[in-house]
Design an enzyme around this catalytic site. Structure first.
Site, PDB file in Angstrom:
ATOM      1  CB  SER A  64      -0.925   0.012   1.219  1.00 31.76           C
ATOM      2  OG  SER A  64      -0.169   0.076   2.407  1.00 31.76           O
ATOM      3  CD  GLU A 147      -6.944   2.881   3.024  1.00 32.86           C
ATOM      4  OE1 GLU A 147      -5.776   2.697   2.637  1.00 32.86           O
ATOM      5  OE2 GLU A 147      -7.284   2.816   4.222  1.00 32.86           O
ATOM      6  CD  GLU A 153      -5.605  10.057   6.437  1.00 36.64           C
ATOM      7  OE1 GLU A 153      -5.305   9.038   5.809  1.00 36.64           O
ATOM      8  OE2 GLU A 153      -5.902  10.054   7.641  1.00 36.64           O
ATOM      9  CG  ASP A 180      -9.222   2.404   7.261  1.00 38.40           C
ATOM     10  OD1 ASP A 180      -9.792   2.579   8.351  1.00 38.40           O
ATOM     11  OD2 ASP A 180      -7.990   2.423   7.124  1.00 38.40           O
ATOM     12  CG  HIS A 183     -10.073   6.434   6.377  1.00 38.10           C
ATOM     13  ND1 HIS A 183      -9.406   7.598   6.673  1.00 38.10           N
ATOM     14  CD2 HIS A 183      -9.111   5.501   6.156  1.00 38.10           C
ATOM     15  CE1 HIS A 183      -8.090   7.387   6.615  1.00 38.10           C
ATOM     16  NE2 HIS A 183      -7.894   6.121   6.306  1.00 38.10           N
ATOM     17  CG  HIS A 206      -6.780  -0.905   5.977  1.00 39.23           C
ATOM     18  ND1 HIS A 206      -6.192   0.203   5.428  1.00 39.23           N
ATOM     19  CD2 HIS A 206      -5.915  -1.943   5.762  1.00 39.23           C
ATOM     20  CE1 HIS A 206      -5.031  -0.142   4.877  1.00 39.23           C
ATOM     21  NE2 HIS A 206      -4.848  -1.432   5.055  1.00 39.23           N
ATOM     22  NE  ARG A 212      -5.515   5.418  11.321  1.00 41.00           N
ATOM     23  CZ  ARG A 212      -5.444   5.617  10.001  1.00 41.00           C
ATOM     24  NH1 ARG A 212      -5.102   6.779   9.526  1.00 41.00           N
ATOM     25  NH2 ARG A 212      -5.676   4.652   9.163  1.00 41.00           N
ATOM     26  CD  GLU A 241      -4.113   1.558   7.945  1.00 35.46           C
ATOM     27  OE1 GLU A 241      -3.216   1.840   7.155  1.00 35.46           O
ATOM     28  OE2 GLU A 241      -5.316   1.813   7.719  1.00 35.46           O
TER      29      GLU A 241
END
Ligand code: MN
Length: 283
Positions: A64, A147, A153, A180, A183, A206, A212, A241
């Site tokens: 990635s 993703e 981001e 993910d 997100h 993810h 996180r 992750e």
């Protein structure tokens, strides 16, 4: 049975031969089937050392990355978009050399906080470039994953719906949606519903907590998310992750705004996450 993966940033901050050895050994010891390798500056990575470590520890790899601003695939300036295509092609060649069947992340544009929305011409540049890279990826049996990330981001793909529309425009069988939970927790109205709507296109997941850090200690509603994954019979890789200042990658820490320790012990965090995901997938 889904293969379970772990992002290398749980264990190491870079990908020197020593980092590679550490991360691959730890991912394997923690019981994962897959290690996800961040492919930043692909020309500087040792494919040989990586391949040897993967073979020694009998573990698969996925790759990635996020593109830098001077190689923004979705730039309006064709020369900047072309630099992005060269960067992504180099990453694809690394992935193919180490036997990875997956290359994902923010591969469709610059990774980081933008100060304006993507332009229509920039978006067209990204669609065309992803289509060309996908053709090259298909020759190597590699799937590209787009993703979907939060607004800080990327300025291009922030919701599953936007990414599905982009993929339909690209129209290549080996381009899939990468979701993910971290997100989605920021951008989706309903993360479980986003998964159900993405059924046919979902190719990589993810699992990340709202801060996180360790799974189950934040606000992501994992029970409804895993129920949705079971409902669509999702069979692809599920990767943990997580980021903590305990393991420092200068580039990722600054783009992702990782300013504090969310955990101290990578091995303990990874093993707990593996158990958490395996249990959740069973339902
Ligand atoms: Mn992610």
């Amino acid at each position: 049975m889904n293969k379970l993966g772990v992002h290398a940033a749980v264990f190491v901050g870079g990908w020197s031969p020593a980092d590679c050895e550490t991360a691959v050994a730890k991912a394997s010891a923690c019981g994962f089937d897959v290690i996800e390798i961040p492919v930043f500056e692909p020309e500087n990575l040792s494919a040989t050392a990586t391949l040897q470590a993967l073979q020694r520890y009998k573990i698969e790899a996925t790759c990635s990355l996020g593109l830098p601003f001077d190689a923004d695939l979705a730039a309006q300036d064709a020369s900047v978009s072309a630099a992005g295509e060269r960067y992504l092609t180099a990453a694809l060649d690394f992935a193919a050399t180490i036997g990875s069947s997956y290359l994902g992340g923010v591969i469709y544009g610059a990774f980081g906080k933008h100060d304006k929305p993507v332009s229509p011409a920039g978006r067209r540049n990204a669609v065309a470039a992803i289509r060309r890279v996908a053709a090259r990826a298909a020759d190597h049996g590699v799937t590209l994953g787009l993703e979907t990330v939060n607004r800080y981001e990327s300025n291009l793909l922030n919701t599953a719906e936007q990414t599905r529309a982009f993929i339909e425009e690209v129209d290549a069988a080996n381009v899939r949606l990468h979701l993910d939970t971290y997100h989605m927790n920021i951008e989706e109205h309903d993360a479980a519903d986003a998964i159900l709507q993405s059924n046919h296109l979902l190719g990589y997941v993810h699992i990340g907590e709202s801060h996180r850090g360790p799974l189950g200690t934040g606000t992501v509603d994992f029970s409804s998310i895993f129920e949705a994954l079971r409902e669509i019979h999702y069979e692809e890789i599920v990767t943990f992750e997580s980021f903590s200042s305990r393991v420092v990658s200068p580039a990722l820490s600054s783009t992702l705004a990782i300013w504090r320790d969310t955990w101290d012990d990578p091995d303990e965090t990874a093993m707990a996450a593996r158990d958490f995901i395996a249990e959740a997938l069973k339902g």
